[in-house]
Design an enzyme around this catalytic site. Structure first.
Site: not given
Length: 346
Positions: A14, A19, A21, A152
Site C-alpha cells: 500500500g 510514502g 508501504v 486525515d
C-alpha cells in the site's frame, strides 16, 4: 533493503500520502516476559512488519510527516492505534516500521473487492466502535500523552488485524494540542486532508478542532453502511463532495436505507442459515442517526466521541440481541417441526 528485497514490488502492500508501504520480516528487539511480567532482558524475535519508505519530495512535508509520526506514535499506547515498532534515518532515506495489519485497510472491503470477505453488520459495528475508541483516545489529554487531532481520518487510514480489530493509522498530518493552550480551536494556513472526508467548516475557515475528526469519522460510518468509498464515481456523479451530502439528504428524506450495502442484504436472502447479516430496523435507526449527527456541516452541532461510542454500543447491542432471538426461534422450529411430523404421521 534486505527485508524488502531492495523494495521489490512483490513486497508492496500500500501507500500513504508521504510514502510507500512494504510487508517484510525483521528481527525486532523486545522485552522478555514470563507469565505476563516483563523482565529487563531484551530478546530478538522475528516479526512480520509494515515498512513505510518516506518519499523524498521537494517540499518539507514528507520530512515533517516523518518526525510527526515518530513524536505522536511513541506517546500513544492503545489497542486501536497502530504501533510504531521502530524507525531509521540514514542519508536521504527515512523509514518507519509499524506492526503489520494482516487484513489490510478498511477501504479494501468496499465496492467490488471479490478477494475480501463480506463483513456482517455486527462486524462492521464492532469496527466502528474500535475506530471510535481510537479517536477518543487521541482526543483525550492524559498525563503521558497530549491531545492529538488526526486531520486525515478516512477508511484508507484504518487498518485491520487478523481478528478484524481496527486501528487508526497514518499520523503524518496530525497535530498535537498543547496542554497549556486553553482554546480548543487551532488554525492552519491551508486546509489539509482528503477532500471528501474533510470538515466543511475547516475548509472555509481553516480552523480545526477535534470536531473536525468527528466529521471525517461520520463519513467513514456512512461508507461502512453503504459499502462504497466516499469518492466512488457513483457518488461523485451526483455530488462533487461525494457520499456525505448525499447520505445526509437521504437521511432527511428517510430514504437512506436504499443505500445500504446490498452484499449484506443479498446474502440474507440467499442463505437462511446466515441470519441477520444486514442491520435490523432498530440498529439501523440508531446507527444512521449518529452518523448523520457526526457529519453535521457545523462543528458545534457534532456529538462528542463519548456520545458516539455510547450510541454505537447501543446499535451493536440491538443488532446482537435481535439476532440471538431470531436464532433461538429458528433453532426451536428446527427441533419442533420433526416432532410435530412424528406426532401427526402414524
Amino acid at each position: 533493503m534486505r527485508a524488502t528485497d531492495n523494495f521489490d514490488e512483490k513486497k508492496f502492500v500500500g501507500h500513504g500520502g508521504f510514502g510507500i508501504v512494504y510487508k517484510a520480516t525483521l528481527d525486532v528487539l523486545e522485552m522478555s516476559s514470563v507469565e505476563g511480567k516483563y523482565q529487563d532482558k531484551l530478546v530478538k524475535k522475528s516479526k512480520t512488519v509494515a515498512i513505510k519508505r518516506i518519499l523524498n519530495r521537494q517540499d518539507a512535508h514528507s520530512k515533517e510527516g516523518f518526525f510527526t509520526e515518530i513524536d505522536l506514535l511513541t506517546s500513544c499506547k492503545h489497542p486501536n492505534i497502530v504501533s510504531l515498532v521502530g524507525f531509521s534515518r540514514e542519508g536521504r532515506e527515512m523509514i518507519l516500521v509499524y506492526e503489520y495489519a494482516s487484513k489490510g485497510s478498511l477501504n479494501e472491503y468496499f465496492g467490488n473487492n471479490c478477494g475480501k470477505i463480506n463483513l456482517t453488520w455486527a462486524q462492521r459495528l464492532q469496527i466502528c466502535l474500535d475506530i471510535a475508541h481510537g479517536i477518543n483516545y487521541l482526543h483525550t489529554n492524559m498525563e503521558d500523552k497530549p491531545r492529538i487531532i488526526h486531520r486525515d481520518i478516512k477508511s484508507g487510514n484504518i487498518l485491520l488485524d487478523e481478528n478484524l480489530r481496527a486501528m487508526v493509522a497514518d499520523f503524518g498530518l496530525s497535530k498535537i494540542h498543547p496542554k497549556d493552550q486553553q482554546a480548543s480551536t487551532r488554525y492552519s494556513e491551508n486546509a489539509v486532508g482528503t477532500k471528501v472526508y474533510t470538515d466543511p467548516e475547516y475548509l472555509t475557515s481553516y480552523k480545526y478542532k477535534k470536531e473536525s475528526d468527528i466529521y471525517s469519522f461520520g463519513v467513514v460510518l456512512f461508507e461502512i453502511l453503504c459499502g462504497r468509498v466516499a469518492y466512488d464515481s457513483i457518488y461523485l456523479a451526483e455530488h462533487v463532495k461525494g457520499l456525505a451530502p448525499i447520505a445526509r439528504r437521504r437521511f432527511s428524506e428517510k430514504t437512506l436505507k436504499e443505500l445500504i450495502d446490498r452484499k449484506m442484504i443479498d446474502e440474507d436472502d440467499k442463505n437462511i442459515f446466515t441470519l441477520n447479516r444486514g442491520p435490523n430496523q432498530d440498529s439501523f435507526e440508531v446507527f444512521s442517526r449518529i452518523a448523520y449527527q457526526c457529519s453535521a456541516e457545523i462543528q458545534a452541532k457534532r456529538p462528542t466521541m463519548e456520545v458516539v461510542i455510547k450510541e454505537l454500543e447501543r446499535a451493536l447491542k440491538l443488532q446482537v440481541s435481535k439476532h440471538f432471538t431470531e436464532v433461538t426461534i429458528f433453532s426451536f422450529l428446527i427441533f419442533l417441526i420433526p416432532l410435530v411430523i412424528t406426532i401427526l404421521v402414524p
